[in-house]
Scaffold this motif. Structure first.
Motif, PDB file in Angstrom:
ATOM      1  N   PRO A 126       0.829  -0.993   0.017  1.00  0.00           N
ATOM      2  CA  PRO A 126      -0.058   0.026  -0.133  1.00  0.00           C
ATOM      3  C   PRO A 126       0.897   1.267  -0.085  1.00  0.00           C
ATOM      4  CG  PRO A 126      -0.519  -1.482   1.792  1.00  0.00           C
ATOM      5  CD  PRO A 126       0.904  -1.956   1.510  1.00  0.00           C
ATOM      6  N   ARG A 127       2.160   1.316   0.232  1.00  0.00           N
ATOM      7  CA  ARG A 127       3.030   2.377   0.306  1.00  0.00           C
ATOM      8  C   ARG A 127       3.420   2.670  -1.165  1.00  0.00           C
ATOM      9  NH1 ARG A 127       7.079   0.562   5.281  1.00  0.00           N
ATOM     10  NH2 ARG A 127       5.154   0.407   6.644  1.00  0.00           N
ATOM     11  N   ARG A 128       2.869   3.874  -1.521  1.00  0.00           N
ATOM     12  CA  ARG A 128       3.377   4.369  -2.797  1.00  0.00           C
ATOM     13  C   ARG A 128       3.744   5.810  -2.697  1.00  0.00           C
ATOM     14  NH1 ARG A 128       3.766   1.673  -7.338  1.00  0.00           N
ATOM     15  NH2 ARG A 128       3.224  -0.452  -7.048  1.00  0.00           N
ATOM     16  N   PRO A 129       5.098   5.719  -2.793  1.00  0.00           N
ATOM     17  CA  PRO A 129       5.548   7.302  -2.593  1.00  0.00           C
ATOM     18  C   PRO A 129       5.393   8.124  -3.533  1.00  0.00           C
ATOM     19  CG  PRO A 129       7.495   5.446  -2.455  1.00  0.00           C
ATOM     20  CD  PRO A 129       6.085   4.795  -2.782  1.00  0.00           C
ATOM     21  N   GLU A 130       4.994   7.708  -5.120  1.00  0.00           N
ATOM     22  CA  GLU A 130       4.893   8.693  -5.804  1.00  0.00           C
ATOM     23  C   GLU A 130       3.267   9.486  -5.708  1.00  0.00           C
ATOM     24  OE1 GLU A 130       4.563   5.524  -6.093  1.00  0.00           O
ATOM     25  OE2 GLU A 130       3.433   4.558  -7.669  1.00  0.00           O
ATOM     26  N   LEU A 131       2.743   8.909  -4.447  1.00  0.00           N
ATOM     27  CA  LEU A 131       1.445   9.389  -4.114  1.00  0.00           C
ATOM     28  C   LEU A 131       1.248  10.185  -3.026  1.00  0.00           C
ATOM     29  CD1 LEU A 131      -1.098   6.348  -5.004  1.00  0.00           C
ATOM     30  CD2 LEU A 131      -0.553   8.365  -6.524  1.00  0.00           C
ATOM     31  N   ALA A 132       2.641  10.396  -2.437  1.00  0.00           N
ATOM     32  CA  ALA A 132       2.906  10.750  -0.813  1.00  0.00           C
ATOM     33  C   ALA A 132       2.258  12.230  -0.934  1.00  0.00           C
ATOM     34  CB  ALA A 132       4.160  10.845  -0.791  1.00  0.00           C
ATOM     35  N   ARG A 133       2.197  13.127  -2.047  1.00  0.00           N
ATOM     36  CA  ARG A 133       1.816  14.545  -1.936  1.00  0.00           C
ATOM     37  C   ARG A 133       0.214  14.594  -2.293  1.00  0.00           C
ATOM     38  NH1 ARG A 133       5.766  17.138  -6.033  1.00  0.00           N
ATOM     39  NH2 ARG A 133       4.245  18.987  -5.815  1.00  0.00           N
ATOM     40  N   ALA A 134      -0.264  13.500  -2.650  1.00  0.00           N
ATOM     41  CA  ALA A 134      -1.807  13.461  -2.518  1.00  0.00           C
ATOM     42  C   ALA A 134      -2.618  13.481  -1.186  1.00  0.00           C
ATOM     43  CB  ALA A 134      -2.271  12.289  -3.363  1.00  0.00           C
ATOM     44  N   PRO A 135      -3.522  14.062  -0.980  1.00  0.00           N
ATOM     45  CA  PRO A 135      -4.248  14.375   0.430  1.00  0.00           C
ATOM     46  C   PRO A 135      -4.512  12.895   0.685  1.00  0.00           C
ATOM     47  CG  PRO A 135      -5.490  15.421  -1.018  1.00  0.00           C
ATOM     48  CD  PRO A 135      -4.012  15.222  -1.848  1.00  0.00           C
ATOM     49  N   LEU A 144      -7.614  -8.770  -0.336  1.00  0.00           N
ATOM     50  CA  LEU A 144      -6.759  -8.125  -1.521  1.00  0.00           C
ATOM     51  C   LEU A 144      -7.924  -7.264  -2.042  1.00  0.00           C
ATOM     52  CD1 LEU A 144      -4.453  -8.146  -3.320  1.00  0.00           C
ATOM     53  CD2 LEU A 144      -5.417  -9.750  -4.556  1.00  0.00           C
ATOM     54  N   VAL A 145      -7.386  -6.002  -2.829  1.00  0.00           N
ATOM     55  CA  VAL A 145      -8.166  -5.337  -3.551  1.00  0.00           C
ATOM     56  C   VAL A 145      -6.913  -4.645  -4.561  1.00  0.00           C
ATOM     57  CG1 VAL A 145      -9.374  -2.961  -3.704  1.00  0.00           C
ATOM     58  CG2 VAL A 145      -9.545  -4.424  -1.549  1.00  0.00           C
ATOM     59  N   GLU A 146      -7.459  -4.745  -5.526  1.00  0.00           N
ATOM     60  CA  GLU A 146      -6.697  -4.133  -6.748  1.00  0.00           C
ATOM     61  C   GLU A 146      -7.213  -2.597  -6.733  1.00  0.00           C
ATOM     62  OE1 GLU A 146      -4.794  -7.567  -9.765  1.00  0.00           O
ATOM     63  OE2 GLU A 146      -6.944  -7.383  -9.946  1.00  0.00           O
ATOM     64  N   VAL A 147      -6.304  -1.567  -6.824  1.00  0.00           N
ATOM     65  CA  VAL A 147      -6.524  -0.206  -7.246  1.00  0.00           C
ATOM     66  C   VAL A 147      -6.139  -0.069  -8.293  1.00  0.00           C
ATOM     67  CG1 VAL A 147      -6.460   2.039  -6.059  1.00  0.00           C
ATOM     68  CG2 VAL A 147      -6.507   0.099  -4.621  1.00  0.00           C
ATOM     69  N   VAL A 148      -7.052   0.116  -9.454  1.00  0.00           N
ATOM     70  CA  VAL A 148      -6.615   0.421 -10.919  1.00  0.00           C
ATOM     71  C   VAL A 148      -6.408   1.730 -11.201  1.00  0.00           C
ATOM     72  CG1 VAL A 148      -7.004  -0.472 -12.996  1.00  0.00           C
ATOM     73  CG2 VAL A 148      -7.783  -1.990 -11.174  1.00  0.00           C
ATOM     74  N   ARG A 149      -5.391   2.027 -11.831  1.00  0.00           N
ATOM     75  CA  ARG A 149      -4.906   3.668 -12.309  1.00  0.00           C
ATOM     76  C   ARG A 149      -5.434   3.500 -13.608  1.00  0.00           C
ATOM     77  NH1 ARG A 149      -0.915   7.570 -11.661  1.00  0.00           N
ATOM     78  NH2 ARG A 149       0.313   6.654 -10.099  1.00  0.00           N
ATOM     79  N   GLY A 150      -6.651   4.479 -14.089  1.00  0.00           N
ATOM     80  CA  GLY A 150      -6.949   4.594 -15.303  1.00  0.00           C
ATOM     81  C   GLY A 150      -5.889   5.678 -15.937  1.00  0.00           C
ATOM     82  N   SER A 151      -5.955   5.775 -17.369  1.00  0.00           N
ATOM     83  CA  SER A 151      -4.959   6.656 -17.912  1.00  0.00           C
ATOM     84  C   SER A 151      -5.242   8.125 -17.552  1.00  0.00           C
ATOM     85  CB  SER A 151      -5.023   6.647 -19.452  1.00  0.00           C
ATOM     86  OG  SER A 151      -6.392   7.034 -19.794  1.00  0.00           O
ATOM     87  N   GLU A 152      -6.368   8.427 -16.989  1.00  0.00           N
ATOM     88  CA  GLU A 152      -6.632   9.778 -16.359  1.00  0.00           C
ATOM     89  C   GLU A 152      -6.875   9.836 -15.118  1.00  0.00           C
ATOM     90  OE1 GLU A 152      -8.911  12.714 -18.806  1.00  0.00           O
ATOM     91  OE2 GLU A 152      -9.041  11.153 -20.109  1.00  0.00           O
ATOM     92  N   SER A 153      -6.833   8.841 -14.349  1.00  0.00           N
ATOM     93  CA  SER A 153      -7.039   8.617 -12.705  1.00  0.00           C
ATOM     94  C   SER A 153      -6.083   9.629 -12.047  1.00  0.00           C
ATOM     95  CB  SER A 153      -6.773   7.350 -12.308  1.00  0.00           C
ATOM     96  OG  SER A 153      -7.631   6.404 -12.686  1.00  0.00           O
ATOM     97  N   SER A 154      -6.719  10.550 -11.171  1.00  0.00           N
ATOM     98  CA  SER A 154      -5.671  11.514 -10.567  1.00  0.00           C
ATOM     99  C   SER A 154      -5.005  10.866  -9.295  1.00  0.00           C
ATOM    100  CB  SER A 154      -6.447  12.643  -9.967  1.00  0.00           C
ATOM    101  OG  SER A 154      -7.408  12.327  -9.035  1.00  0.00           O
ATOM    102  N   ASP A 155      -3.988  11.513  -8.689  1.00  0.00           N
ATOM    103  CA  ASP A 155      -3.239  10.987  -7.662  1.00  0.00           C
ATOM    104  C   ASP A 155      -4.287  11.167  -6.537  1.00  0.00           C
ATOM    105  OD1 ASP A 155      -1.182  10.571  -9.455  1.00  0.00           O
ATOM    106  OD2 ASP A 155       0.363  11.956  -8.304  1.00  0.00           O
ATOM    107  N   VAL A 156      -4.998  11.988  -6.380  1.00  0.00           N
ATOM    108  CA  VAL A 156      -5.977  12.263  -5.396  1.00  0.00           C
ATOM    109  C   VAL A 156      -6.954  11.045  -5.412  1.00  0.00           C
ATOM    110  CG1 VAL A 156      -8.067  13.734  -4.433  1.00  0.00           C
ATOM    111  CG2 VAL A 156      -5.841  14.716  -5.262  1.00  0.00           C
TER     112      VAL A 156
END
Ligand code: NAD
Length: 683
Positions: free
Chosen positions: A276-285, A436-448
């Protein structure tokens, strides 16, 4: 006295030993050395009446530093530190808050008394990490709670809350106010007397209770070696002199901590913690999500609703008809009723959860929605229609998620005016149980939106893994390749029961055909029909599952699939299926060859590993370890193998090469071969 991680303070005639190794005061060489030095100080100062051992920050010692377990341990080892506490003439009280787990709990059991805070949990999780407690946990705990309870707690790695620990006698007192003050007071009440658990007798217990605890632990622990060893160690407490038993326990711990299984389980421990740790999302609230809206009250919608109600959220479910709403509500109510009847939950708690549930068929109910999860039929048109309605009804800023298994998240997002707010949240069935839950990043999904998805999954006490938006994401994509190659094996000469038995003996919870019968063959059938246009017409295609579906053999729900399910249970071999297989084989001009257990296992594993390499190559995930987390937590892959990537890294190159050769042959020479180098490189 001060070392970097342990410091002491004097409170009158009491030495306070403070462990300060943020964030969780993990036990490590420096911590052990620091405690040993502090105990030495206590032993040499006649003015001191005793000591209190306490953790700085939010916890006592929440566990040992697992990274040390794969290497030679350096002195002082934990048993030596505990022996110095026991040998010291004055008493030492453990003041426990947060978590006292593993070595931390063993240290506390080596003290003369234990005082806990109300939020404390104690436990010995070593067995879940492939080991047994190695610093007296299996010898000291039984002297308080007896053999059956020790077997139960140690084999399952149970986390025991403060109130239960107090009742069981593991805690001598519960601190109502300040923990340190309560522990000092308790120490003073001991008037300098030592009270070593090692000198206490094991309370008697009847043989039947021990045997039944043993049986339950072995069953739940799938008979793994560490479970058997833990049971034997606990039983030694009542049978051997304590010093002999402590040495034997340590020897087993030392052997197991360096065994393959412990390495595999430690690998998973770190992979699961990191997922669950995703440094690239660290700046999103990270929003605090207190309520969700679900669209669809079917199998998944109601399962997700239960998970959310259990986690304290407000839940609104929207359905298309009153009938469907009634069925959905009944499913949730029946679930809670069975929990109450099974004494897993008390009636007032069940009622509180149900009071947080609202059911509606009005889209206006979404006007204040914070987070919407769609779980309607797996059909793109239907889902796009639903997302148009969500888009109209939900306020700006709401996060919109789809629970689709295979569909394109971007195509769903495009139905809205805010594709940046749309993500996939792929839960597994039963959604209230599967972590388990896959959290899927769409091409436009925002970091938020992604950060909110991870936060919601964590709030529901799930294990989220971030994936790219590709057919089947990570899990179903790899599972589909595995199942396809298992189907080829039927055409090549194996029976469903042979394939299932071979893979279950490898360690899978269920073989692929037993799984298909359980979840229904029609789901994959519909998916194959929907994607038929994209199939390479020259690729090998096994018709057996289609033929079974055409005969309405959908598995358990229709009474037959690969197996016959007359009379319930997991099913019996069925002559009709074998005949379907024989005919399919004949029509394809394939000749049945006997297939060994090893070949079945290697072909199946090679299919998984090859597809995992493709998934990495295509960037569906950037972390090989996440694939292990997905396969173990969503698809019954044996945890003790550490996941398919960990497994592959431990195989000789020649074996993997043979597997790839068999796979290539099975694909009639048209295998899309992945670059195994991507997953074999260790970080
Ligand atoms: P299901 O058939 O049990 O439930 C779907 C529900 O959606 C039905 O109750 C239906 O009435 C409702 N629905 C349909 N159209 C609607 C609309 N326009 N508005 C409101 N409600 C509507 O299906 P399920 O098994 O719960 O699957 C739901 C989704 O979850 C699918 O996308 C599926 O692929 C996915 N999924 C399923 C599983 C599984 O094991 N079943 C696992 C993971 C993901």
């Amino acid at each position: 006295m001060t070392t970097t991680l342990v410091r002491t303070e004097r409170r009158d005639k009491v030495l306070v030993i403070i462990i300060d190794n943020p964030p969780v005061n993990a036990g490590s060489l420096a911590v052990r050395s620091g405690i040993a030095a502090a105990i030495d100080l206590l032993a040499r100062d006649p003015a001191l009446e005793g000591a209190v051992l306490i953790g700085a920050g939010s916890t006592f010692i929440a566990g040992s530093d697992l990274r040390e377990f794969g290497k030679p341990l350096e002195a002082p080892e934990l048993p030596q530190v505990i022996a110095s506490i026991e040998d010291c003439a004055t008493p030492v009280v453990a003041a426990l808050h947060g978590a006292a787990l593993g070595g931390g709990f063993e240290l506390a059991l080596g003290c003369d008394a234990r005082v806990g805070s109300p939020g404390l949990v104690v436990g010995l999780p070593e067995v879940t990490l492939g080991m047994i407690p190695g610093a007296g946990g299996t010898q000291r705990l039984p002297r308080i709670v007896g053999l059956p309870t020790s077997i139960e707690w140690i084999c399952a790695g149970t986390r025991v809350p403060a109130a239960q620990a107090l009742e069981a006698g593991v805690l001598d007192a519960l601190a109502e106010g300040a923990l340190l003050d309560a522990a000092i007071e308790h120490l003073k009440s001991m008037r300098g007397r030592k009270r070593l658990l090692r000198n206490e007798p094991v309370p008697p217990s009847d043989d039947i209770a021990v045997a039944s605890a043993e049986e339950r632990a072995l069953k739940a622990g799938k008979g793994r070696p560490q479970v058997r060893e833990a049971i034997a160690a606990v039983k030694m407490a009542a049978a051997e002199p304590v010093d002999v038993a402590l040495l034997k326990e340590r020897a087993v711990f030392t052997r197991l901590r360096l065994a393959d299984e412990a390495f595999a389980l430690r690998h998973l421990f770190f992979a699961e913690r990191n997922a669950p740790r995703r440094p690239e999302l660290a700046r999103a609230p990270v929003p605090d999500i207190g309520r969700i809206a679900l669209i669809g009250a079917g199998l998944m919608g109601t399962g997700i609703a239960i998970a959310a109600l259990d986690a304290g959220l407000e839940v609104t479910i929207l359905e298309q008809s009153t009938d469907a709403l009634t069925r959905g509500r009944m499913r949730i109510e029946d679930y809670y009723q069975s929990r109450v009847e099974g004494r897993k939950l008390d009636a007032p708690s069940a009622a509180k959860r149900l009071a947080r549930l609202a059911m509606t068929s009005e889209w206006t109910a979404l006007a204040s929605a914070q987070f919407v999860i769609e779980a309607v039929f797996e059909n793109l048109d239907v889902k796009q229609q639903v997302f148009r309605s969500i888009d109209r009804a939900a306020p700006a800023g709401a996060i919109l998620a789809t629970n689709t298994s295979y569909l394109d998240v971007d195509a769903i997002a495009r139905a809205t005016t805010r594709p940046q707010s749309v993500i996939g949240l792929h839960f597994f069935s039963p959604a209230n149980l599967m972590k388990l839950v896959e959290v899927v990043r769409g091409s436009e999904s925002s970091d938020v939106a992604l950060s909110a998805g991870l936060a919601l999954a964590k709030k529901l006490r799930k294990l989220p893994v971030l994936t790219g938006n590709a057919f089947g994401f990570v899990g179903n994509r790899i599972f589909a390749a595995y199942r396809r190659h298992c189907e080829y094996m039927l055409e090549d000469g194996a029976t469903p029961q042979e394939v299932d038995a071979a893979l279950e003996s490898f360690g899978f919870a269920m073989g692929p055909f037993a799984v298909a019968d359980m979840s229904g063959l029609d789901i994959a059938w519909r998916m194959r029909q929907a994607t038929a246009f994209s199939r390479d017409p020259a690729a090998r295609y096994c018709t057996i599952p289609d033929l079974l579906c055409e005969m309405a053999r959908f598995g358990r729900k229709s009474g037959a699939g690969y197996y016959s399910h007359e009379g319930g249970g997991r099913g019996k071999p069925d002559a009709v299926t074998l005949e379907v297989i024989r005919k399919a084989r004949e029509s394809r001009g394939r000749v049945a060859q006997p297939m060994s257990v090893e070949t079945i296992q290697l072909r199946a594993m090679a299919a998984i590993v090859n597809e995992a390499a493709l998934v990495l190559e295509e960037g569906v995930t950037d972390r090989p370890e996440d694939i292990d987390v997905v396969l173990v937590n969503g698809y019954g892959f044996p945890r003790w193998e550490g996941g398919p990537i960990h497994w592959a890294r431990r195989q000789p190159a020649s074996k993997l090469e043979l597997g790839m050769k068999l796979l290539q042959e099975a694909a009639d020479g048209r295998l899309r071969r992945g670059n195994l180098g991507l997953l074999l490189e260790k970080p």
